[in-house]
Scaffold this motif. Sequence first.
Motif, PDB file in Angstrom:
ATOM      1  N   ILE A 157      -5.822   0.718  -3.237  1.00 29.02           N
ATOM      2  CA  ILE A 157      -6.087   1.231  -1.889  1.00 29.02           C
ATOM      3  C   ILE A 157      -7.509   1.786  -1.867  1.00 29.02           C
ATOM      4  O   ILE A 157      -7.719   3.003  -1.788  1.00 29.02           O
TER       5      ILE A 157
ATOM      6  N   GLN B 263       2.171   1.875  -3.427  1.00 25.88           N
ATOM      7  CA  GLN B 263       1.132   2.411  -4.310  1.00 25.88           C
ATOM      8  C   GLN B 263       0.872   3.892  -4.024  1.00 25.88           C
ATOM      9  O   GLN B 263       0.625   4.672  -4.962  1.00 25.88           O
TER      10      GLN B 263
ATOM     11  N   PRO C 226       0.813  -1.230   0.000  1.00 19.76           N
ATOM     12  CA  PRO C 226       0.000   0.000   0.000  1.00 19.76           C
ATOM     13  C   PRO C 226       0.842   1.273   0.000  1.00 19.76           C
ATOM     14  O   PRO C 226       0.494   2.251  -0.684  1.00 19.76           O
TER      15      PRO C 226
ATOM     16  N   TRP D  37      -6.904   7.739   5.390  1.00 15.28           N
ATOM     17  CA  TRP D  37      -6.873   6.301   5.114  1.00 15.28           C
ATOM     18  C   TRP D  37      -7.643   5.604   6.224  1.00 15.28           C
ATOM     19  O   TRP D  37      -7.086   5.324   7.293  1.00 15.28           O
TER      20      TRP D  37
END
Length: 312
Positions: free
Chosen positions: A78, A54, A51, A101
């Motif tokens: 994600i 990315q 993640p 997030w």
Amino acid sequence: MLSSVLLLPYLASFAYAFAVPRAPIPVPVEVEVRADTVTTLTSTQLASYAPYTQFARAAYCPSSKISNWGCGEACKAIPGFQPTLTGGDGNDVQLYFVGYWPSQNSVVISHQGTDPTQFLSVLTDIDLGQQKLDTKLFPGVPSTLQVHGGFADAHAETANIVLTETKRLIASKGATTVTLIGHSLGGAIAELDALFMKLNLPSDIHIKAVTYGTPRVGNPAFATYFDSQVPDFQRVNNEKDPIPIVPGRSLGFQHPQGEIHIVSPNNAVSCPGNDATSASCTIATVPNILVGNILNHLGPYQGIPIGTLFCY
């Protein structure tokens, strides 16, 4: 200001940069290789970095694609991430984004890197100036800390606006972690951002940073102080990427702890201490830039490439 250009001319510029004779540059061998213990990462540990990789990849994408989290593979990897601020122009100011997030209850800040061929040229320049950290941005830091002047200037371009948005998200979302991410020049900015956030946010906010192909940012005093303030820091280096070995230690630079070296696909080690000299770590694998491979700077980092060409 270090500038960024689209990666479309990379393949031609790689060949030119290393085939055409140029003025000689210093190529010091870093250190004698030591047999310090390294820890091999498990497949689960390696997968856990995906993640963050990315997010680093996404930072190269246009703000128009980031604002609705529609940047292709990186964004799809994600799901649920909520971008709330984008900025930069990819030229005078590196692209960046800030968002929330939910799965990690974390604010995420990611910074774009730059053309590696131009960046390597800048970082091997013998005239590399260091300067003290601005105490308005880094309150209370010891006066012995010195950092690369260009990196400090690049960080200062976005520091306050990013901090304001981070504080807003902490207040509105109840985030308990702030995660700083970047590749190349973006990694250097993210490293400075990590210390900046630590010094400007409440002590109960956890600071985490993951960077990729990051050059050395400051002097040994900076590295030691950074280690004490941001222990949750990993800097991932890929195979024979030469960017992490510059600017040279002979010029007064040193990395913080936290090196993860991808030796080959599905094979990575955690390296001990600052600028580890173990045989499997970066400065033993790339003792000088002439044995490096600049293409490794773009990855793939466990199958994930990073750069403008890979924003799809």
